[in-house]
Design a protein around this motif. Sequence first.
Motif, PDB file in Angstrom:
ATOM      1  N   ASP A   1       4.483 -17.831  -5.416  1.00  0.00           N
ATOM      2  CA  ASP A   1       3.398 -16.887  -5.657  1.00  0.00           C
ATOM      3  C   ASP A   1       3.711 -16.046  -6.896  1.00  0.00           C
ATOM      4  O   ASP A   1       4.531 -15.132  -6.848  1.00  0.00           O
ATOM      5  CB  ASP A   1       3.228 -15.996  -4.424  1.00  0.00           C
ATOM      6  CG  ASP A   1       2.194 -14.911  -4.657  1.00  0.00           C
ATOM      7  OD1 ASP A   1       1.406 -15.037  -5.620  1.00  0.00           O
ATOM      8  OD2 ASP A   1       2.171 -13.941  -3.873  1.00  0.00           O
TER       9      ASP A   1
ATOM     10  N   ALA B   1      -5.546 -14.854 -13.458  1.00  0.00           N
ATOM     11  CA  ALA B   1      -6.422 -15.598 -12.557  1.00  0.00           C
ATOM     12  C   ALA B   1      -7.463 -14.671 -11.952  1.00  0.00           C
ATOM     13  O   ALA B   1      -7.255 -13.457 -11.855  1.00  0.00           O
ATOM     14  CB  ALA B   1      -5.603 -16.259 -11.454  1.00  0.00           C
ATOM     15  N   LYS B   2      -8.584 -15.285 -11.573  1.00  0.00           N
ATOM     16  CA  LYS B   2      -9.667 -14.508 -10.968  1.00  0.00           C
ATOM     17  C   LYS B   2      -9.429 -14.268  -9.492  1.00  0.00           C
ATOM     18  O   LYS B   2      -9.793 -13.250  -8.939  1.00  0.00           O
ATOM     19  CB  LYS B   2     -10.981 -15.301 -11.109  1.00  0.00           C
ATOM     20  CG  LYS B   2     -11.838 -14.879 -12.266  1.00  0.00           C
ATOM     21  CD  LYS B   2     -13.211 -15.484 -12.159  1.00  0.00           C
ATOM     22  CE  LYS B   2     -13.198 -17.009 -12.220  1.00  0.00           C
ATOM     23  NZ  LYS B   2     -14.538 -17.599 -12.419  1.00  0.00           N
ATOM     24  N   GLU B   3      -8.884 -15.299  -8.837  1.00  0.00           N
ATOM     25  CA  GLU B   3      -8.669 -15.170  -7.397  1.00  0.00           C
ATOM     26  C   GLU B   3      -7.180 -15.068  -7.111  1.00  0.00           C
ATOM     27  O   GLU B   3      -6.378 -15.725  -7.752  1.00  0.00           O
ATOM     28  CB  GLU B   3      -9.244 -16.377  -6.641  1.00  0.00           C
ATOM     29  CG  GLU B   3     -10.764 -16.410  -6.600  1.00  0.00           C
ATOM     30  CD  GLU B   3     -11.321 -17.432  -7.586  1.00  0.00           C
ATOM     31  OE1 GLU B   3     -10.583 -18.373  -7.928  1.00  0.00           O
ATOM     32  OE2 GLU B   3     -12.471 -17.272  -8.024  1.00  0.00           O
ATOM     33  N   ARG B   4      -6.892 -14.270  -6.104  1.00  0.00           N
ATOM     34  CA  ARG B   4      -5.505 -14.039  -5.732  1.00  0.00           C
ATOM     35  C   ARG B   4      -4.778 -15.348  -5.441  1.00  0.00           C
ATOM     36  O   ARG B   4      -3.653 -15.567  -5.857  1.00  0.00           O
ATOM     37  CB  ARG B   4      -5.477 -13.105  -4.511  1.00  0.00           C
ATOM     38  CG  ARG B   4      -4.125 -12.782  -3.955  1.00  0.00           C
ATOM     39  CD  ARG B   4      -3.319 -11.926  -4.907  1.00  0.00           C
ATOM     40  NE  ARG B   4      -1.994 -11.614  -4.373  1.00  0.00           N
ATOM     41  CZ  ARG B   4      -0.956 -12.443  -4.478  1.00  0.00           C
ATOM     42  NH1 ARG B   4      -1.101 -13.607  -5.092  1.00  0.00           N
ATOM     43  NH2 ARG B   4       0.220 -12.089  -4.003  1.00  0.00           N
ATOM     44  N   ASN B   5      -5.449 -16.266  -4.702  1.00  0.00           N
ATOM     45  CA  ASN B   5      -4.746 -17.493  -4.301  1.00  0.00           C
ATOM     46  C   ASN B   5      -4.483 -18.440  -5.478  1.00  0.00           C
ATOM     47  O   ASN B   5      -3.671 -19.348  -5.384  1.00  0.00           O
ATOM     48  CB  ASN B   5      -5.476 -18.200  -3.156  1.00  0.00           C
ATOM     49  CG  ASN B   5      -6.893 -18.571  -3.541  1.00  0.00           C
ATOM     50  OD1 ASN B   5      -7.256 -18.491  -4.715  1.00  0.00           O
ATOM     51  ND2 ASN B   5      -7.706 -18.955  -2.563  1.00  0.00           N
ATOM     52  N   ARG B   6      -5.174 -18.221  -6.586  1.00  0.00           N
ATOM     53  CA  ARG B   6      -4.915 -19.042  -7.781  1.00  0.00           C
ATOM     54  C   ARG B   6      -3.553 -18.747  -8.407  1.00  0.00           C
ATOM     55  O   ARG B   6      -3.104 -19.446  -9.306  1.00  0.00           O
ATOM     56  CB  ARG B   6      -5.986 -18.785  -8.840  1.00  0.00           C
ATOM     57  CG  ARG B   6      -7.338 -19.279  -8.447  1.00  0.00           C
ATOM     58  CD  ARG B   6      -7.486 -20.703  -8.891  1.00  0.00           C
ATOM     59  NE  ARG B   6      -8.736 -21.252  -8.415  1.00  0.00           N
ATOM     60  CZ  ARG B   6      -9.224 -22.412  -8.804  1.00  0.00           C
ATOM     61  NH1 ARG B   6      -8.560 -23.129  -9.675  1.00  0.00           N
ATOM     62  NH2 ARG B   6     -10.348 -22.859  -8.315  1.00  0.00           N
TER      63      ARG B   6
ATOM     64  N   LEU C   1     -12.273 -17.686 -17.113  1.00  0.00           N
ATOM     65  CA  LEU C   1     -12.144 -16.602 -16.137  1.00  0.00           C
ATOM     66  C   LEU C   1     -13.385 -15.740 -16.059  1.00  0.00           C
ATOM     67  O   LEU C   1     -13.479 -14.853 -15.216  1.00  0.00           O
ATOM     68  CB  LEU C   1     -10.967 -15.690 -16.522  1.00  0.00           C
ATOM     69  CG  LEU C   1      -9.559 -16.212 -16.329  1.00  0.00           C
ATOM     70  CD1 LEU C   1      -8.572 -15.154 -16.792  1.00  0.00           C
ATOM     71  CD2 LEU C   1      -9.320 -16.546 -14.870  1.00  0.00           C
TER      72      LEU C   1
ATOM     73  N   THR D   1     -16.770 -13.967 -15.341  1.00  0.00           N
ATOM     74  CA  THR D   1     -17.665 -13.895 -14.194  1.00  0.00           C
ATOM     75  C   THR D   1     -19.016 -13.378 -14.685  1.00  0.00           C
ATOM     76  O   THR D   1     -19.136 -12.960 -15.845  1.00  0.00           O
ATOM     77  CB  THR D   1     -17.135 -12.907 -13.141  1.00  0.00           C
ATOM     78  OG1 THR D   1     -17.096 -11.606 -13.743  1.00  0.00           O
ATOM     79  CG2 THR D   1     -15.740 -13.286 -12.684  1.00  0.00           C
TER      80      THR D   1
ATOM     81  N   SER E   1      -5.500  -4.537  -4.270  1.00  0.00           N
ATOM     82  CA  SER E   1      -6.423  -5.198  -3.346  1.00  0.00           C
ATOM     83  C   SER E   1      -6.488  -4.491  -1.997  1.00  0.00           C
ATOM     84  O   SER E   1      -7.441  -4.673  -1.253  1.00  0.00           O
ATOM     85  CB  SER E   1      -5.996  -6.643  -3.115  1.00  0.00           C
ATOM     86  OG  SER E   1      -5.926  -7.311  -4.335  1.00  0.00           O
TER      87      SER E   1
ATOM     88  N   PRO F   1     -11.752  -3.968  -4.598  1.00  0.00           N
ATOM     89  CA  PRO F   1     -11.935  -5.377  -4.917  1.00  0.00           C
ATOM     90  C   PRO F   1     -11.427  -5.654  -6.332  1.00  0.00           C
ATOM     91  O   PRO F   1     -11.778  -4.925  -7.262  1.00  0.00           O
ATOM     92  CB  PRO F   1     -13.461  -5.547  -4.873  1.00  0.00           C
ATOM     93  CG  PRO F   1     -14.001  -4.191  -5.170  1.00  0.00           C
ATOM     94  CD  PRO F   1     -13.008  -3.194  -4.660  1.00  0.00           C
TER      95      PRO F   1
ATOM     96  N   ASP G   1     -11.059  -8.027  -9.713  1.00  0.00           N
ATOM     97  CA  ASP G   1     -11.756  -9.106 -10.422  1.00  0.00           C
ATOM     98  C   ASP G   1     -10.831  -9.951 -11.281  1.00  0.00           C
ATOM     99  O   ASP G   1     -11.176 -11.053 -11.669  1.00  0.00           O
ATOM    100  CB  ASP G   1     -12.833  -8.504 -11.336  1.00  0.00           C
ATOM    101  CG  ASP G   1     -13.829  -7.687 -10.553  1.00  0.00           C
ATOM    102  OD1 ASP G   1     -14.721  -8.282  -9.948  1.00  0.00           O
ATOM    103  OD2 ASP G   1     -13.684  -6.438 -10.503  1.00  0.00           O
TER     104      ASP G   1
END
Lengths: 261, 511
Positions: free
Chosen positions: A72, A101-106, A124, A126, A231, A235, A237
């Motif tokens: 991670d 990255a845009k999403e945490r899991n990325r 990236l 949005t 987070s 939220p 981004d």
Amino acid sequence: MITTPLLSILRARVKQKYRTMPYPKGDPPNLPDRYMGKPVLDPNPCPEDCSSCISSCPVEALFFQESGLHLDMGSCLFCGACADVCPSGAIRFSKDYRLAAKERNRLVIESAQSSNEGLPAPPLATAISKKFHRSLRLRQVSAGGCNACEADCNVLNTLAWDMGRFGIQFVASPRHADGILVTGPVTENMKVALEKTYRAVPAPKVVIAVGSCAISGGPYKDHPEQGNGVSSILPVDLFIPGCPPHPLTILEGLLRFVGRI
Amino acid sequence: MRNGERIPLREIPPLDFSRFKATLKDAVATGNRIAGLWAVPSGSGYTLYSAILHPSRQTIEVVCSMVEKVYPALTPEVPCLHWFERDLWERYGTIPQGHPWLKPIRFYQGEAGKVDFFRVEGEEIHEVAVGPVHAGVIEPGHFRFQCNGERVFHLEISLGYQHRGVERALTGGPNGRSVHYAETLAGDTTIGHATAYALLVEGLSGSKPSFYAEWIRAIALELERLANHIGDIGALSGDIGFLPTQSYCGRIRGDVLNLTALLCGNRFGRNLIRPGGVRYILEKERLDNLRSRLQVIEEDTISAIELFFDTPSVRARLEGTGVVTAHVAKELGLVGLAARATGLSIDARQDIPWGYYRTQRPPVSVHGTGDCYARAYLRWLEIQESFRFLHQITQTIPEEMAVEKKPYPPTVPEPDSGPLSGSHSGLKDHVSTVELTLTPQSLGIGITEGWRGEIVHVAATDENGKFAWYRVFDPSFHNWFGLAYAMRGGEISDFPLCNKSFNLSYCGHDL
């Protein structure tokens, strides 16, 4: 020699030359050979009884799942301890500085996933961040941490990086901002101030988390004095990992975020 | 004891309280200084410890005394302890009777800023409150000014917003995170703090890094000093509104940070210092690269900073602004460049040297006017000394490396195995493998002179050789009150300048 302030200023100006880097139109600045960028995990399975890397990690950034070893980047301190202890050389840190990255899991790198070294980084932008394509004003909030991320955000204002040429600027008032850029794990003592600053920014607005503290708590992960990152209360981004991220990583992330590259 | 040594806890003499107090008072009166005051709960009361530096002997004296929860405050007679006693009061609820000003300094309960601020009453008095979120990209803190028009009667600084529990988390260590805590106590002082931590751990474990490792640490520490001092002069220039030097120094600072990254891959020096030695070697080729780049940086720096000090309007803005006299600096216990700018010759590299500085060190710079000019000019003096020192010590790689071929890590590095070997330049496999075992029931201390000033790490081990407690005194701990003092009688518009001239650490204070 008789000098006047004006002449001295002109003389120094000539000596100091033009220094703004050509990036992103030209090449990015050289990164040192020992620079640790995006981690790359060997797709071959690890020996069954080996978990040296996992126990060497100070912040539990590495873990095994069915598909293999995961790292991670949002927690990673980029200290290289895992690569040092790995007996089979399955972990290495590349010179790829494009980490945002845009999403945490990325931010989680899997050994099964192929490395995108040398390939273009995914877009990236949005729907909201595209609105700030030519002008993004950010209120920086330092919410704990060690001040290194702040320092490398500040560096983007120097003439070598000159972030202003992309219309990106740090502003004093949240009322003038399009979003906030947060560093630090969000200490209990800064929680209220961060929430208030966020509320003061007019919508539509963005939240950018810079550094492993702001993403996961960093070295302070799970301390009761902090909240394991932004987070936990807002939220986010855009995530820009690193401890601290290299200024190039921050700039590249911001440019990709507003759709400039 | 000497810097980076240990003593068994039982050998620290418990003094009766009056003797303890007299010892501290004498220390300050005779030109020594108090590096720290801290307490450890024991029984129904507390053991108060203090570390006294004796520059003339280059030694540290640790003394202790047992006190109950309520005890007569030391501050009235030894004013430089006022912040320490506030810390104890906040941490343990001890009551130093007679302390003039008991207020929290870190707000452990997460309610920073909730405190009765000192107020000046009067018809034309107004109050200005700033922070914790400031106008720039800087750390959080709260400032409360009591003003009459532009004139500041008093400034109260309330901190704690950066408190993230580092000292608490270090207790029970060392473990995998410990060195990272040290490196992030104050991000701009990664080398200073990590070296103090390493000294302490090496002392407690009875190991000694190679001279070669000490050499690399000294190079890194001076680079850290250069980067920050150059950056600060640029920032001061910005606050004055003199843009050329601001622009040049901002960039040059980056060039110096990139030299640190040349050593270890990270601009702040992360992952370079490890207990036992250093994580990366400095090969001939790399050293040559460093030297030639340093030369260019020096020329650019001279041009940028001479321009700054040659400009009359710059000097006029700095001179006489935010004065702290040597007498006040001593009373408040200021350290580092803030103290040297008042004329006090205080520098851990000279007073309590460690590592490479035991054999060779740059001379101590002082400048006695105590104003913003002095704090700026002192940085310039130190920049020049650090350049000179770096040129001198980077001429050759210390003998030991050539002879033993094993600095730290303990095995000979392998050659880089090509582009896929990543960023370690062949050092893989032999870092992080050295585990130092700490001697139980001992006290260790590590002191370095970071760019702001004296950094003190002190800890004791329990019966298992783990940290029973750990205390960190960043120079900012001593100096924040100096900034508040410098503003007395000044104008509120002087604040950015005064603040920058001290450039103290919030995170280093809040821990």
